[in-house]
Scaffold this motif. Structure first.
Motif, mmCIF file in Angstrom:
data_model
loop_
_atom_site.group_PDB
_atom_site.id
_atom_site.type_symbol
_atom_site.label_atom_id
_atom_site.label_comp_id
_atom_site.label_asym_id
_atom_site.label_seq_id
_atom_site.Cartn_x
_atom_site.Cartn_y
_atom_site.Cartn_z
ATOM 1 N N ASN A 27 70.429 49.159 29.662
ATOM 2 C CA ASN A 27 71.007 48.974 28.328
ATOM 3 C C ASN A 27 70.338 49.850 27.279
ATOM 4 O O ASN A 27 70.968 50.268 26.318
ATOM 5 C CB ASN A 27 70.872 47.504 27.899
ATOM 6 C CG ASN A 27 71.714 46.574 28.747
ATOM 7 O OD1 ASN A 27 72.840 46.904 29.111
ATOM 8 N ND2 ASN A 27 71.176 45.411 29.078
ATOM 9 N N ASP A 29 68.534 49.057 24.895
ATOM 10 C CA ASP A 29 68.769 48.470 23.582
ATOM 11 C C ASP A 29 67.524 48.624 22.714
ATOM 12 O O ASP A 29 66.439 48.139 23.047
ATOM 13 C CB ASP A 29 69.128 46.988 23.732
ATOM 14 C CG ASP A 29 69.640 46.389 22.433
ATOM 15 O OD1 ASP A 29 70.120 47.162 21.570
ATOM 16 O OD2 ASP A 29 69.565 45.158 22.273
ATOM 17 N N GLU A 59 78.757 49.247 28.348
ATOM 18 C CA GLU A 59 79.336 48.693 27.119
ATOM 19 C C GLU A 59 80.569 47.856 27.454
ATOM 20 O O GLU A 59 81.472 48.353 28.117
ATOM 21 C CB GLU A 59 79.742 49.818 26.162
ATOM 22 C CG GLU A 59 78.581 50.446 25.416
ATOM 23 C CD GLU A 59 78.003 49.513 24.362
ATOM 24 O OE1 GLU A 59 78.759 48.681 23.816
ATOM 25 O OE2 GLU A 59 76.808 49.600 24.110
ATOM 26 N N GLN A 61 77.195 45.364 26.707
ATOM 27 C CA GLN A 61 76.047 45.098 27.562
ATOM 28 C C GLN A 61 76.399 43.907 28.459
ATOM 29 O O GLN A 61 77.103 42.988 28.030
ATOM 30 C CB GLN A 61 74.803 44.846 26.705
ATOM 31 C CG GLN A 61 74.397 46.102 25.945
ATOM 32 C CD GLN A 61 73.237 45.935 24.988
ATOM 33 O OE1 GLN A 61 72.744 46.909 24.440
ATOM 34 N NE2 GLN A 61 72.792 44.715 24.753
ATOM 35 N N ARG A 74 71.918 42.005 19.712
ATOM 36 C CA ARG A 74 71.835 43.442 19.987
ATOM 37 C C ARG A 74 70.976 44.102 18.916
ATOM 38 O O ARG A 74 71.178 43.904 17.714
ATOM 39 C CB ARG A 74 73.237 44.041 19.997
ATOM 40 C CG ARG A 74 73.250 45.545 20.210
ATOM 41 C CD ARG A 74 74.676 46.091 20.178
ATOM 42 N NE ARG A 74 75.367 45.793 21.410
ATOM 43 C CZ ARG A 74 75.929 46.727 22.198
ATOM 44 N NH1 ARG A 74 75.855 47.992 21.877
ATOM 45 N NH2 ARG A 74 76.569 46.370 23.291
ATOM 46 N N LYS A 81 72.293 54.283 19.317
ATOM 47 C CA LYS A 81 71.615 54.453 20.595
ATOM 48 C C LYS A 81 71.836 55.871 21.124
ATOM 49 O O LYS A 81 70.892 56.513 21.601
ATOM 50 C CB LYS A 81 72.160 53.430 21.594
ATOM 51 C CG LYS A 81 71.397 53.333 22.899
ATOM 52 C CD LYS A 81 72.098 52.392 23.875
ATOM 53 C CE LYS A 81 72.218 50.985 23.346
ATOM 54 N NZ LYS A 81 72.783 50.066 24.372
ATOM 55 N N SER A 169 62.985 44.838 25.004
ATOM 56 C CA SER A 169 63.957 44.483 23.970
ATOM 57 C C SER A 169 63.847 42.998 23.643
ATOM 58 O O SER A 169 63.989 42.593 22.483
ATOM 59 C CB SER A 169 65.370 44.825 24.445
ATOM 60 O OG SER A 169 65.479 46.200 24.745
ATOM 61 N N ARG A 219 78.508 43.699 15.690
ATOM 62 C CA ARG A 219 77.727 43.112 16.768
ATOM 63 C C ARG A 219 78.235 41.693 17.001
ATOM 64 O O ARG A 219 78.712 41.042 16.075
ATOM 65 C CB ARG A 219 76.242 43.019 16.392
ATOM 66 C CG ARG A 219 75.496 44.332 16.219
ATOM 67 C CD ARG A 219 74.113 44.003 15.661
ATOM 68 N NE ARG A 219 73.184 45.126 15.711
ATOM 69 C CZ ARG A 219 73.051 46.020 14.764
ATOM 70 N NH1 ARG A 219 73.790 45.940 13.689
ATOM 71 N NH2 ARG A 219 72.174 47.009 14.877
#
Length: 311
Positions: A27, A29, A59, A61, A74, A81, A169, A219
């Protein structure tokens, strides 16, 4: 950097992939310090093997697909990103749509059809806790076996630590949820920021003396909520101090999550511009006030707290 949306758009015959590739998947992230260490090492490995460096993203995630609004917050939108990955020297990002079809792809199929036949992977950097394929049946051991069978090297990119602090993350989300912006910055390698385009809002702020620049938050779940002292970088490069609210605005019966920023000593038009909001200090939680006048009085206090912080 080349962006390929979906493996159906990937052409294995393009010259840069003639000899295969050096790949990592995940990911990414936040693109935090741990990610940066993994990508730095992969860049060096790709260069030594004269291969393109490829990152495969998913995508939404995976946990967003399976858990919806119950998924972890997120840290970073896809657009941000991709910009961060480009700055770290990634040659190609393959953005895979995580949907029902992909979720049902078994691990062996993924390895043989995607990694071997399409991508011709020669070097794979992956975490030893990485799981993939239908029912999460694929793991690091399966990839190692496949590497021996199909002739590619699999390397464990072990969890990166900074001063005995595990960088992940999840750890950053936890720091943000606990209003520990300093720890989040420590793990990210930079202050926590949100990027976005300024859109038209209800324009309530200007009627009570606090006009705001509004950013929609694309998000499912946000990692922070409440009122913050912020620094805002505008398109012109100038940085302004301000106060921001991130949440649903319960006093005015808001429904969608919104980031509202009031800048001090500022009278320019920001509509349509992309801005960068850096969160410096948590002032308070978001709350519902009995009236708009009560909200106005509290904003005056918030502004003073933020100004004192910056002084």
């Amino acid at each position: 950097m080349q962006l390929i949306r979906g493996m159906h758009n990937f052409n294995s015959k393009q010259p840069s992939f003639a000899q295969g590739c050096a790949l990592t998947m995940g990911n990414f992230d936040g693109v935090h310090l741990g990610h940066q260490a993994v990508l730095k090492h992969l860049r060096e490995k790709a260069d030594s093997l004269n291969l393109p460096m490829v990152v495969m993203l998913f995508e939404p995630q995976p946990r967003e697909y399976f858990q919806g609004n119950q998924a972890p917050a997120r840290l970073m939108r896809l657009r941000d990103k991709l910009q961060a990955l480009s700055q770290l020297g990634v040659d190609t990002v393959i953005c895979v749509k995580f949907d029902r079809t992909f979720a049902q792809l078994n691990a062996q199929q993924f390895v043989q059809d995607w990694l071997v036949k399409k991508l011709n992977v020669k070097f794979l950097s992956i975490g030893d806790d990485f799981r993939f394929g239908a029912n999460r049946e694929g793991d690091f051991a399966l990839l190692q076996q496949a590497g021996e069978q199909f002739g590619f090297v699999v390397e464990d990119n072990r969890t990166f630590q900074l001063n005995d602090q595990r960088i992940s993350s999840t750890a950053i989300r936890h720091a943000l949820a606990n209003d520990d912006l300093a720890l989040a910055e420590h793990l990210l390698g930079r202050p926590y920021r949100i990027f976005g385009k300024v859109v038209h809002g209800q324009k309530l702020g200007r009627t009570i003396g606090f006009p705001t620049a509004n950013i929609r938050l694309h998000r499912q779940v946000n990692p922070i909520k409440g009122v913050y002292a912020v620094k805002v970088r505008c398109k012109c490069g100038e940085i302004f101090n301000g106060v921001a609210n991130i949440g649903q605005r319960p006093t005015v019966n808001g429904v969608k999550q919104l980031l509202e920023v009031h800048l001090f000593d500022f009278n320019q038009n920001l509509y349509g511009q992309a801005i960068e909001v850096e969160f410096c200090k948590k002032i308070r939680h978001e709350m519902k006030f009995p009236s708009v006048d009560d909200l106005k009085a509290q904003i005056q206090k918030d502004v003073q707290v933020a100004k004192n912080y910056f002084q």
